[in-house]
Design an enzyme around this catalytic site. Structure first.
Site, mmCIF file in Angstrom:
data_model
loop_
_atom_site.group_PDB
_atom_site.id
_atom_site.type_symbol
_atom_site.label_atom_id
_atom_site.label_comp_id
_atom_site.label_asym_id
_atom_site.label_seq_id
_atom_site.Cartn_x
_atom_site.Cartn_y
_atom_site.Cartn_z
ATOM 1 N N GLU A 286 -0.983 -22.087 -20.482
ATOM 2 C CA GLU A 286 -1.773 -22.869 -21.425
ATOM 3 C C GLU A 286 -2.992 -22.127 -21.969
ATOM 4 O O GLU A 286 -3.372 -22.277 -23.129
ATOM 5 C CB GLU A 286 -2.234 -24.187 -20.766
ATOM 6 N N ASP A 328 -5.917 7.913 -48.812
ATOM 7 C CA ASP A 328 -5.542 8.685 -49.989
ATOM 8 C C ASP A 328 -6.809 9.164 -50.689
ATOM 9 O O ASP A 328 -7.801 8.443 -50.754
ATOM 10 C CB ASP A 328 -4.714 7.808 -50.935
#
Length: 388
Positions: A286, A328
């Site tokens: 739980e 990039d």
């Protein structure tokens, strides 16, 4: 090619204006109001109600959460309301913690955007006025100059020494020179020199353009829609999901085996079934979702202290497991500087005369002085010396 399928950058400006119900002299204020109701605001926004539903459903889609909900239902079926309520409370607390963190991140970004209200110069009723960016509509005639952001996707009508930074869309480091004229239908976006795109900004020069696309119909809108799509699962999400599925399989297997074994021993069928379900509830972890949410939220708060907004909690695990960040090269994270290696004559030999002529061209040209021009001019100065 069917005339109706020809893209707007390949048509004449007159045909483009006719297609969108615009005018090369600008719109009337009343006509602009009608178009605003028709096309909607020129903004990349998301309906808040749908965003709330999406964020909440994301919190409840984990297999572990589904197992806990099933366990709570079984607890109520077994007349054990206390355990059922405890499990539902833990599930609700875990889901709300994740929801509140992601909702706060989204609203924080909205507040940042509202701090600066962008405006655009448009021609309305024959006069140049400034209107909020979201009121720009297809058919408007807009004016932009150096330092201005492009309010929508536009077809160029007039320009002077116009250079536009389109790195946000194409990744091109240096500004792009714009020229008038029609292009072929298959021209890629990076080469559409007769058009301006929302999200870019003017580096030098001035121009007038006819607004063709606004809001989600723009190129920026297409990127926005792609970013709104559900991203691929991270390794952490995959691990949690796989663990949840394993938990489901193990629980179901044990329930079936325990039930079958008790029936085989000729125990009462109902008691055997209830005992098997009780075992299933007992096997359910739980507190696991709550522990995960608390730890991720703690990481998000630590990132917030360093002025970083985390939109998705599961990204925290990615930050923690990252060793190398690769990006990039677009000139944003790199230096973006240009170095001159040499100036050569047609015979391939080093030539000071070539450097001097290039420096004259770079110095006397009109329009945007890009980093290459600055580097050539500096190298031709006496202090710059002869290029290597």
């Amino acid at each position: 090619m069917n005339v109706n399928t020809i893209p707007w950058w390949a048509k004449s400006v007159e045909e483009t204006a006719k297609d969108i119900g615009g005018s090369l002299n600008g719109l009337a204020a009343a006509e602009a109001a009608i178009k605003l109701r028709r096309y909607g605001a020129n903004a990349l926004t998301v309906d808040k109600s749908s965003r709330v539903v999406s964020l909440m459903s994301r919190q409840l889609s984990s297999p572990i959460i589904l197992v806990l909900i099933a366990a709570a239902i079984l607890s109520f079926a077994l007349h054990d309301a206390t355990d059922g309520l405890i499990i539902l409370f833990i599930v609700a607390a875990s889901a709300l913690l994740g929801f509140c963190q992601e909702f706060y991140a989204a609203t924080a970004i909205e507040r940042l955007q509202k701090m600066v209200e962008s405006q655009a110069e448009v021609v309305r009723d024959g006069c140049v006025i400034k209107v909020p960016l979201y009121e720009v509509v297809p058919g408007d005639l807009v004016q932009v100059s150096a330092g201005s952001g492009v309010p929508a996707d536009c077809r160029l009508l007039e320009l002077r020494d116009l250079f536009v930074n389109e790195a946000a869309l194409t990744g091109e480091t240096f500004p792009v020179e714009k020229i008038l004229g029609n292009l072929s239908a298959d021209t890629p976006m990076a080469r559409r020199t007769n058009a301006l795109f929302q999200g870019t900004h003017v580096v030098s020069g001035t121009c007038r353009g006819l607004v063709v696309r606004t809001g989600r119909e723009t190129q920026s809108g297409a990127i926005f829609a792609h970013l709104r799509a559900r991203p691929e699962e991270t390794e952490f999400e995959q691990g949690v999901r796989q663990f949840g599925m394993l938990l489901i399989r193990v629980t179901l297997t044990l329930v079936i085996l325990i039930f079958a074994f008790n029936v085989y021993l000729e125990r009462p069928v109902l008691d055997s079934f209830l005992f098997a379900l009780a075992v299933a509830v007992g096997l359910t972890p739980e507190l696991l979702p709550a522990i995960i949410s608390v730890n991720l939220a703690s990481g998000a708060r630590r990132m917030a202290a360093k002025k970083v907004i985390v939109k998705r909690l599961v990204s925290i695990e990615n930050f923690g497991s990252m060793d190398v960040l690769c990006s990039d090269k677009t000139g944003r994270l790199t230096e973006g500087a240009v170095r001159l290696e040499g100036a050569f004559a047609p015979d391939g030999k080093q030539s000071l005369r070539t450097l001097q002529l290039a420096a004259i061209n770079a110095t006397c040209q009109t329009g945007f002085r890009n980093p290459i021009d600055d580097t050539i001019s500096a190298a031709a100065q006496p202090s710059g010396g002869r290029p290597p």
